[in-house]
Each structure stands twice: as C-alpha cells, then as structure tokens.
Scaffold this motif. Sequence first.
Motif, PDB file in Angstrom:
ATOM      1  N   VAL A 162      -6.821   2.685  -2.900  1.00 21.99           N
ATOM      2  CA  VAL A 162      -5.518   3.109  -3.100  1.00 21.99           C
ATOM      3  C   VAL A 162      -5.558   4.474  -3.830  1.00 21.99           C
ATOM      4  N   GLN A 163      -4.600   5.453  -3.333  1.00 18.59           N
ATOM      5  CA  GLN A 163      -4.568   6.716  -3.849  1.00 18.59           C
ATOM      6  C   GLN A 163      -3.326   6.932  -4.168  1.00 18.59           C
ATOM      7  N   GLY A 164      -2.450   6.162  -3.879  1.00 14.84           N
ATOM      8  CA  GLY A 164      -1.024   6.409  -4.592  1.00 14.84           C
ATOM      9  C   GLY A 164      -0.080   5.216  -4.295  1.00 14.84           C
ATOM     10  N   VAL A 165       1.059   5.174  -4.876  1.00 11.66           N
ATOM     11  CA  VAL A 165       1.797   4.169  -4.874  1.00 11.66           C
ATOM     12  C   VAL A 165       3.442   4.707  -4.636  1.00 11.66           C
ATOM     13  N   ALA A 166       3.992   4.126  -3.654  1.00 13.60           N
ATOM     14  CA  ALA A 166       5.321   4.348  -3.332  1.00 13.60           C
ATOM     15  C   ALA A 166       6.415   3.373  -3.838  1.00 13.60           C
ATOM     16  N   LEU A 167       7.325   3.811  -4.557  1.00 20.79           N
ATOM     17  CA  LEU A 167       8.410   2.875  -5.152  1.00 20.79           C
ATOM     18  C   LEU A 167       9.670   3.328  -4.309  1.00 20.79           C
TER      19      LEU A 167
END
Length: 150
Positions: free
Chosen positions: A109-114
Amino acid sequence: MGAPYEYTIKNIQQKYQLDFVALAVIENELVDYRIKWKYAVGNCSERLKKLVLKPGKGVAGIVFKTGKPMYIENVQEEIPVTDLFSYPIIISERLESFCALPLYRDNKVQGVALLGYRTANKMTPELYDKIKYNLEEDFPNFYRKEMAKF
C-alpha cells in the motif's frame, strides 16, 4: 506527485458527484511510516493536510495497515460517537457516508483514497462497488490489490 493527482481527484469528484475526495500518501518510508493527506478537493479547510497518522490510526492508517477498504454508508449508525475522535478526518470534513481504498504499488500500500459525502447513505453499496471496480482506471499509477504471494 503534484498537479496530476490534483487533476485526478478533481475528475473523480466530478465523475461520482462526491462532496469530498482526498489522497493520503506515505512519507518518510525509510525511517518510519507516516501517512499524510496530501491532496484534497471539496475540503472544508486545510486542517486535514496537517493530520499525520501512523499505521492503524484513523481512516488512512487503518486502510494502510490492513490493506483493506473501509466502507461506511452512515457514520451516525456505524461509528459510535465515543469512537469518532479516532477518525479526525471524518469530524473535520463532516463526512456522513464514505469509502476509503488502499492504493497499491510495488506490492504494498502506497496511498489511500478517501471518497465521501456530507449526507448519510449517499455512498451506496452499488456506488462503492463501481468505485472499487474503476479504481485502476481512476488512479492509473496504482492498482487495487496486492499481488499474490507464494
């Protein structure tokens, strides 16, 4: 990572008619994992960009640590008021319905989209499935699942 991500999240906001879209990314990966909300559209203030989370803390931290999406159709019904302090982004952006998705690159995991709404029940199961299905198209530099491990 700059203008292209701002353009990307603005397009996603318009595509799904969202109130809010944000992208959290990993900082200082070599020393320790810190997660920061770097890009946002539809935000109420710039406060979210000051939030720094560790894996397992807050929406981004939980999604980052588990590698699994988070889906909340109605914040009032699904998150006890006493637990809301653990999710500062939900409070500061007044989100009532949202999903958070892990963004993979290089098998981690390199990012999180909300992606969310300020109205309850607007993130429907059908919309959530559509967003998950289109994740790789919407975020072309990432993919949606960790590669198979042997």
